[in-house]
Design an enzyme around this catalytic site. Structure first.
Site, PDB file in Angstrom:
ATOM      1  CG  ASP A   1      -2.071   1.321   0.678  1.00 60.32           C
ATOM      2  OD1 ASP A   1      -3.683   0.578   1.256  1.00 60.32           O
ATOM      3  OD2 ASP A   1      -1.964   2.100   0.959  1.00 60.32           O
ATOM      4  CB  ILE A   2       0.795   4.187  -2.288  1.00 58.84           C
ATOM      5  CG1 ILE A   2       1.523   5.708  -2.870  1.00 58.84           C
ATOM      6  CG2 ILE A   2      -0.356   4.792  -1.449  1.00 58.84           C
ATOM      7  CD1 ILE A   2       1.780   5.739  -3.744  1.00 58.84           C
TER       8      ILE A   2
ATOM      9  CD  GLU B   1      -9.846   6.981   0.108  1.00 55.80           C
ATOM     10  OE1 GLU B   1      -8.919   6.884  -0.536  1.00 55.80           O
ATOM     11  OE2 GLU B   1     -10.581   7.375   0.493  1.00 55.80           O
ATOM     12  CB  VAL B   2      -9.217   1.715  -4.974  1.00 56.40           C
ATOM     13  CG1 VAL B   2      -8.923   1.099  -6.458  1.00 56.40           C
ATOM     14  CG2 VAL B   2      -8.604   2.250  -4.328  1.00 56.40           C
TER      15      VAL B   2
ATOM     16  CG  HIS C   1      -8.567  -2.920  -2.825  1.00 58.43           C
ATOM     17  ND1 HIS C   1      -9.559  -2.079  -3.391  1.00 58.43           N
ATOM     18  CD2 HIS C   1      -8.347  -1.719  -1.268  1.00 58.43           C
ATOM     19  CE1 HIS C   1      -9.885  -0.851  -2.605  1.00 58.43           C
ATOM     20  NE2 HIS C   1      -9.097  -1.523  -1.565  1.00 58.43           N
TER      21      HIS C   1
ATOM     22  CG  ASN D   1     -12.398  -0.980   3.517  1.00 60.88           C
ATOM     23  OD1 ASN D   1     -12.609  -1.201   4.442  1.00 60.88           O
ATOM     24  ND2 ASN D   1     -11.656  -0.094   3.301  1.00 60.88           N
TER      25      ASN D   1
ATOM     26  CG  HIS E   1      -7.375  -2.542   3.027  1.00 64.28           C
ATOM     27  ND1 HIS E   1      -5.579  -1.799   2.893  1.00 64.28           N
ATOM     28  CD2 HIS E   1      -7.609  -2.582   2.395  1.00 64.28           C
ATOM     29  CE1 HIS E   1      -7.145  -0.791   1.844  1.00 64.28           C
ATOM     30  NE2 HIS E   1      -8.535  -1.279   2.067  1.00 64.28           N
TER      31      HIS E   1
HETATM   32  P1  5GP Z   1     -10.165   1.293   0.083  1.00 57.39           P
HETATM   33  O1  5GP Z   1     -10.489   2.492   1.058  1.00 57.39           O
HETATM   34  O2  5GP Z   1     -10.363   1.489  -1.482  1.00 57.39           O
HETATM   35  O3  5GP Z   1     -10.186   0.517   0.966  1.00 57.39           O
HETATM   36  O4  5GP Z   1      -8.272   1.131   0.470  1.00 57.39           O
HETATM   37  C1  5GP Z   1      -7.719   1.899  -0.896  1.00 57.39           C
HETATM   38  C2  5GP Z   1      -6.214   1.779  -0.438  1.00 57.39           C
HETATM   39  O5  5GP Z   1      -4.868   2.152  -1.679  1.00 57.39           O
HETATM   40  C3  5GP Z   1      -5.350   2.660   0.184  1.00 57.39           C
HETATM   41  O6  5GP Z   1      -5.110   2.295   1.816  1.00 57.39           O
HETATM   42  C4  5GP Z   1      -4.514   3.852  -0.145  1.00 57.39           C
HETATM   43  O7  5GP Z   1      -3.489   3.983   0.804  1.00 57.39           O
HETATM   44  C5  5GP Z   1      -4.651   2.890  -2.141  1.00 57.39           C
HETATM   45  N1  5GP Z   1      -3.830   2.715  -2.622  1.00 57.39           N
HETATM   46  C6  5GP Z   1      -4.360   4.349  -3.242  1.00 57.39           C
HETATM   47  N2  5GP Z   1      -4.089   4.385  -4.454  1.00 57.39           N
HETATM   48  C7  5GP Z   1      -2.332   4.007  -4.168  1.00 57.39           C
HETATM   49  C8  5GP Z   1      -1.300   4.062  -5.601  1.00 57.39           C
HETATM   50  O8  5GP Z   1      -1.654   3.943  -6.967  1.00 57.39           O
HETATM   51  N3  5GP Z   1      -0.598   2.115  -4.404  1.00 57.39           N
HETATM   52  C9  5GP Z   1      -0.177   1.917  -4.317  1.00 57.39           C
HETATM   53  N4  5GP Z   1      -0.024   0.733  -4.317  1.00 57.39           N
HETATM   54  N5  5GP Z   1      -1.788   1.703  -3.042  1.00 57.39           N
HETATM   55  C10 5GP Z   1      -2.418   2.874  -3.225  1.00 57.39           C
END
Ligand code: 5GP
Length: 128
Positions: free
Chosen positions: A39-40, A105-106, A110, A97, A112
């Site tokens: 994760d970034i 958010e994405v 995914h 999520n 985690h």
């Molecule tokens: P969500 O909130 O959708 O469950 O988690 C999305 C995750 O993707 C977040 O923890 C965020 O830090 C990670 N993320 C967002 N953009 C990028 C990216 O460009 N590269 C990587 N490696 N992780 C990302």
């Protein structure tokens, strides 16, 4: 911004672009069904994301539409990632999520994978 997990798949989402190699990611695992990368913005000493190669918006989409082979392959990949990282004995936490209340958010499924310290209570707070 949290996403609507019922929307159609968006091929321009950031994880689709990582899958295609258009955006760099620190990959730690790949097989026919899944890839895993750091994760970034890590929330724990180890914070990996495991994603299926298929075009699925969310856990809901994946569990409804993916083939048995994709589901088995993805679940086995999540386990393999944790095992390869040596996390079975110390332990780890998985989180997927799904939709606005979870703050997804994405819009590509995914999972985690958090590890590397005592992870504390399961949820941060009632209003988080
Ligand atoms: P969500 O909130 O959708 O469950 O988690 C999305 C995750 O993707 C977040 O923890 C965020 O830090 C990670 N993320 C967002 N953009 C990028 C990216 O460009 N590269 C990587 N490696 N992780 C990302």
């Amino acid at each position: 911004m949290p996403i609507d997990a019922t929307l159609p798949y968006d091929d321009q989402n950031i994880f689709a672009r990582i899958l295609r190699g258009e955006i760099p990611a620190k990959r730690v695992y790949e097989d026919d069904f899944a890839i895993a990368f750091h994760d970034i913005n890590p929330q724990a000493p180890t914070h990996l994301l495991v994603i299926p190669r298929g075009r699925y918006v969310s856990w809901d989409d994946f569990s409804a539409r993916a083939s048995d082979a994709e589901i088995a392959g993805f679940v086995r990949a999540v386990g393999a990632v944790a095992r390869a990282a040596g996390l079975v004995v110390p332990g780890y936490r998985l989180l997927a999520n799904t939709g606005p209340d979870s703050h997804q958010e994405v819009p590509h499924l995914h999972v985690h994978l958090f590890a590397g310290r005592k992870l504390g209570p399961m949820l941060a707070g009632r209003d988080g």
